[in-house]
Design an enzyme around this catalytic site. Sequence first.
Site, PDB file in Angstrom:
ATOM      1  N   GLU A  50       0.818  -1.344  -0.122  1.00  0.00           N
ATOM      2  CA  GLU A  50       0.082   0.132   0.107  1.00  0.00           C
ATOM      3  C   GLU A  50       0.760   1.418  -0.116  1.00  0.00           C
ATOM      4  O   GLU A  50       2.001   1.249   0.377  1.00  0.00           O
ATOM      5  CB  GLU A  50      -0.856   0.055   1.315  1.00  0.00           C
ATOM      6  CG  GLU A  50      -0.286  -0.618   2.377  1.00  0.00           C
ATOM      7  CD  GLU A  50       1.060   0.207   3.018  1.00  0.00           C
ATOM      8  OE1 GLU A  50       1.072   1.624   2.964  1.00  0.00           O
ATOM      9  OE2 GLU A  50       1.976  -0.708   3.424  1.00  0.00           O
ATOM     10  N   GLU A  94       4.631  -0.983   1.528  1.00  0.00           N
ATOM     11  CA  GLU A  94       4.740  -1.030  -0.407  1.00  0.00           C
ATOM     12  C   GLU A  94       4.761  -2.367  -0.609  1.00  0.00           C
ATOM     13  O   GLU A  94       4.993  -2.900  -1.718  1.00  0.00           O
ATOM     14  CB  GLU A  94       6.032  -0.168  -0.588  1.00  0.00           C
ATOM     15  CG  GLU A  94       5.889   1.217  -0.293  1.00  0.00           C
ATOM     16  CD  GLU A  94       7.201   2.062  -0.857  1.00  0.00           C
ATOM     17  OE1 GLU A  94       8.027   1.051  -1.623  1.00  0.00           O
ATOM     18  OE2 GLU A  94       7.377   3.032  -0.510  1.00  0.00           O
TER      19      GLU A  94
END
Length: 351
Positions: free
Chosen positions: A172, A314
């Site tokens: 994310e 991420e």
Amino acid sequence: MSWTCPEIPPLAKELEPQLRARIDHKTKPPGSLGRLEELALQIGLMQATTTPVLRSPIVLVYAGDHGFAIEGVSPFPPEVTPQMVQNFLAGGAGINVLARQAGLPIKVIDAGVANPLPVHRDLIDLKVRTGTRNALHEPALTPIEVDLCLERGSQLIRELAQHGTNAILPGEMGIGNSSAAALLYSALLGLPLDECVGVGAGHDSAGHARKKAILARVQARHPGITTPREALAAFGGCEIAMMAGSMLEAAAQRMLIMVDGFIATSALIVAWKINPAVLDYCVFAHASGDGPHRLAVNALGGKPLLDLGMRLGEATGAAMAWPIVRASVAFLNEMATFDSAGVSKQSEAKV
């Protein structure tokens, strides 16, 4: 619209004796490959086969903005979200580097970035709204928006499944999303909020205290939250809700889900509260360097593969752990057996 959780099949436990026998007959002492053997067994049960394969694995970075980011819950301003999306697309972010090392492709999903983003071959536009509302003053999402996030996350995985993917690495990006994750941890795990608020993007002690104070006000603004969809509506965000929908659909498709860190695990908590069977299809990649993540992993019964002090998000932790998962399937399919190699088994060795 009204979203319906997909049905998640049970693990193929009837194949466990055959899988264990296949693992134990490799040219090694029983159990000597440790967690690799556990992973091989788990992935075989996921895929309902004694010869599991990992097909077209992909990193999915879900991006979204949070309305309460303007309140100072992050040391970075909200405009960093679209800037980092551009960095992902240009190949310059941490996840790009680690994914390249692991041989993994990346797609970025615009779940709810506040700014318009350019058309790009690696950007999937599933935007539900241009950032969530400010949860300090009103619900971040409407129930309809929550369901739309869940459905779009689910549809993304259905499309990947049609192209043969059977493993996803969700991550994310979104300024303020560690705050939303902390609120979800507290609401859905029944933990005191103070224990759930991590340092996020790197607060100093004063910033961390300010973050806790703001989130306490947000929590007080939304009392009595008990269900995962209520929690998503109250606190957001679009990227977390969409990731939860993707995780549930991935489990329904018998896909392996590599669970990343603090924020990705908040999406898993949501998914788990909707359907606990999702955990059968999860591998916990790492223990985040942001302390509250360990509380969530313990609550979910997870066993992280790595503990490197990473807290970037991420899907970087998932990418780092991917070669371990790949190795577990490789040994099961490529390592010789005692019979094929002409090696005496332990019980046959002469004293």
